[in-house]
Motif scaffolding. Structure first.
Motif, mmCIF file in Angstrom:
data_model
loop_
_atom_site.group_PDB
_atom_site.id
_atom_site.type_symbol
_atom_site.label_atom_id
_atom_site.label_comp_id
_atom_site.label_asym_id
_atom_site.label_seq_id
_atom_site.Cartn_x
_atom_site.Cartn_y
_atom_site.Cartn_z
ATOM 1 N N GLN A 29 0.847 -1.112 -0.077
ATOM 2 C CA GLN A 29 0.034 -0.035 -0.052
ATOM 3 C C GLN A 29 0.670 1.334 0.069
ATOM 4 N N ARG A 31 2.759 3.422 -1.957
ATOM 5 C CA ARG A 31 2.856 3.573 -3.234
ATOM 6 C C ARG A 31 3.337 5.003 -3.516
ATOM 7 N N ARG A 146 -12.989 4.669 6.424
ATOM 8 C CA ARG A 146 -12.217 5.044 5.170
ATOM 9 C C ARG A 146 -12.922 4.692 3.975
ATOM 10 N N THR A 148 -11.805 4.075 -0.315
ATOM 11 C CA THR A 148 -10.977 4.021 -1.201
ATOM 12 C C THR A 148 -11.355 3.139 -2.389
ATOM 13 N N GLY A 149 -10.701 3.152 -3.403
ATOM 14 C CA GLY A 149 -10.974 2.465 -4.672
ATOM 15 C C GLY A 149 -12.319 2.804 -5.171
ATOM 16 N N ALA A 150 -13.196 1.519 -5.437
ATOM 17 C CA ALA A 150 -14.255 1.579 -5.988
ATOM 18 C C ALA A 150 -15.502 2.238 -5.273
ATOM 19 N N GLU A 153 -15.193 5.937 -5.626
ATOM 20 C CA GLU A 153 -15.504 6.227 -7.015
ATOM 21 C C GLU A 153 -17.074 6.474 -7.139
ATOM 22 N N GLU A 154 -17.849 5.385 -6.584
ATOM 23 C CA GLU A 154 -18.906 5.307 -6.700
ATOM 24 C C GLU A 154 -19.994 6.395 -6.026
#
Length: 167
Positions: A29, A31, A146, A148-150, A153-154
């Motif tokens: 994680q 990155r 938290r 994050t990710g999908a 975005e949704e």
């Protein structure tokens, strides 16, 4: 020795972030690139600040604390949120972590900040014991949330047409 980080510390900061992530069992994680850290810490609008702990004898970087200001609607004042505190294993027990936290507490005092907050993983018993020894209050009724990710975005896709962008 505690000092403010400079742009020249970015490689060491990045390395320690990766070391911390590996310790927290989340190496994949971590990155952040050196360029991202340089911009976030030393760009036109810094998102965070870093204090560096150095070995008193050699000056070698042995730890860091990455923090940013917060605001409490309840107190009407700013505070400090500590995102990362890390001391390299060979330097632990020499007071570097305590010195970093003391420096952040002094920043709070000097600026009239009423809160100094951070999170700790519930399995990290050495850190929990260290923080308890400092007198830290554990807010067990609060849970970190938290997106994050999908899911992030949704939810963002459902935002109203007129959304003010964050600075």
């Amino acid at each position: 020795m505690i000092r403010a980080a400079t742009v020249h510390d970015v490689p060491e900061i990045r390395a320690m972030i990766r070391e911390l992530a590996a310790y927290e069992k989340a190496a994949e994680q971590a990155r952040a690139t050196a360029g991202q850290l340089r911009a976030a810490l030393f760009g036109e609008h810094p998102a965070a600040s870093v204090l560096i702990a150095g070995d008193d004898t050699t000056g070698a970087v042995v730890g860091f604390a990455l923090w940013f200001p917060r605001f409490s609607t309840w107190t009407g004042t700013r505070g400090v949120y500590l995102e990362d505190l890390y001391v390299r294993p060979h330097a632990r027990g020499a007071g570097h972590g305590r010195a970093l936290l003391a420096a952040l507490a002094a920043i709070c005092r000097e600026n009239g900040f009423e809160r100094f907050e951070w999170a700790v993983l519930d399995w990290n018993e050495p850190a929990i014991a260290f923080y308890r020894a400092l007198g830290a209050e554990f807010l067990e009724e609060w849970t970190v949330c938290r997106l994050t990710g999908a899911p992030l975005e949704e939810l963002a896709a459902r935002a109203p047409a007129v959304v003010r962008r964050a600075p």
